[in-house]
Design a protein around this motif. Structure first.
Motif: not given
Ligand code: UD1
Length: 343
Positions: A208, A286, A329, A332
């Motif tokens: 990330t 993403t 998800r 992030w």
């Protein structure tokens, strides 16, 4: 209000998610944390999520005087969930005494306090690292423990032994050790998550941070392993699933559902995922193309490991529900949130 639960390391990554789940289930949460790897503001975020702020006591558990004073005032604690510990594998190799002192002295002091103040239950934060590189996969709780490759891993092995021996010698002390596989992801609110100080050692925070532009590129440590795509395999579970297992374990202890004074459970999804598959999952959810390169192997890495979680499924009635994509998800979303407020 249900019983009072002491969460040591309650402002840390797994501790904060567990505190949220405990409060949401009606428990009264009190935290001890020395904030060496976390922030006091986490209790405000826990309050934002749950509507209730856990009491935060800021001190080091290795300070026996302060710990005694704490228990004098809180002898009505029904269970301790003990997260507070150092956890960087690499660092533990060059600071072994810091790891043994911090992770084991604190544990001994807590167990002493359990005897002295009649606190009957403990849930201990252990790790799949105790299995080393297993010969047979997936690993069950009966899989052999291997000699630890790092002082960090050794503190988990020795910690388990100290707790087991204490529970055998003191029939009024019950404990559950939870052997986590690889916790990732963040609370769906993105108000709490994993916040490593400095350069992350773990895969998902590195992914990330690279996607956010804080790191140049991710290094994939080896593609010549004996795995389908050559990269290492792990069992990545969502931290909220993991947190929920702690609530179940606490209830099992309090309600007297344990089969023995000391029990051990593997907590994982049961599925092995390679580093390259983890990267693909992140890119898929993403839409970001991650910058990475294959480099040499990281010293001390295990080639492949994943859990057989069937004992926890059956005995605890616990099972992971979040997918790898969901974990990525939320990881992030959390990374973006934390950067947006720290600028
Ligand atoms: C290890 C321990 C775990 C412990 C954790 C604490 C094992 C099996 N696991 O996790 O019990 O709690 O450390 O930190 O001993 N990777 C990259 N590039 C990176 C970072 C990681 O390719 O920049 C790869 C690693 O080689 C590994 C995977 O990603 O294959 C996961 O690594 P990491 O997140 O560090 O966790 P473990 O080493 O599995």
């Amino acid at each position: 209000m249900k019983e009072k639960i002491l969460v040591t390391g309650g402002t840390g990554y797994i501790g904060s998610h567990t505190s949220v789940e405990l409060i949401s289930d009606g428990f009264d949460v009190v935290i001890i944390d020395n904030l060496c790897n976390s922030e006091a503001i986490v209790v405000e975020r826990i309050e934002q999520i749950t509507g209730k702020r856990p009491r935060l006591n800021i001190f080091d558990i290795c300070d026996k005087g302060k710990l005694d004073r704490f228990f004098e005032e809180n002898s009505d604690i029904a269970a301790i969930i003990h997260f507070a510990a150092f956890k960087a594998v690499g660092e533990s190799v060059y600071k072994p005494l810091d790891y043994y002192r911090n992770n084991l002295v604190s544990l001994i002091y807590l167990l002493d306090a359990m005897k002295k103040y009649n606190i009957p239950n403990m849930v201990f934060s252990s790790s799949c690292t105790v299995y080393g590189q297993p010969e047979k996969l997936p690993v069950t709780e009966e899989s052999p423990i291997q000699p630890a490759v790092s002082p960090y891993g050794n503190t988990k092995q020795i910690g388990e032994e100290i707790i087991r021996d204490t529970a055998v010698a003191n029939q009024n002390i019950k404990a559950i050790a939870l052997r986590y596989f690889n916790p990732i992801g963040a609370h769906p609110s993105a108000l709490i998550g994993e916040l490593p100080r400095g350069i992350p050692e773990n895969l998902v925070p590195f992914i990330t941070q690279t996607a956010f532009g804080l790191r140049e590129e991710l290094r994939v440590f080896g593609d010549d392993y004996d795995t389908p795509d050559g990269s290492c395999i792990r069992d990545y579970l969502h931290v909220v699933d993991l947190a929920k297992a702690h609530v179940i374990a606490v209830k099992r202890l309090i309600e007297g559902g344990s089969k023995k004074n000391y029990e051990v459970f593997n907590l994982g999804t049961g599925e092995g995922v390679s580093v390259l598959e983890a990267i693909k999952s992140f890119e898929r959810v993403t839409g970001i193309k991650l910058k990475y390169k294959i480099t040499g192997r990281r010293e001390g890495d295990i080639e492949k490991i994943w859990a057989d979680p069937s004992y926890a499924n059956k005995e605890l009635g616990w099972k992971t529900v979040s997918t790898l994509d969901e974990s990525m998800r939320t990881a992030w979303k959390w990374e973006k949130y934390i950067r947006s407020i720290s600028q």
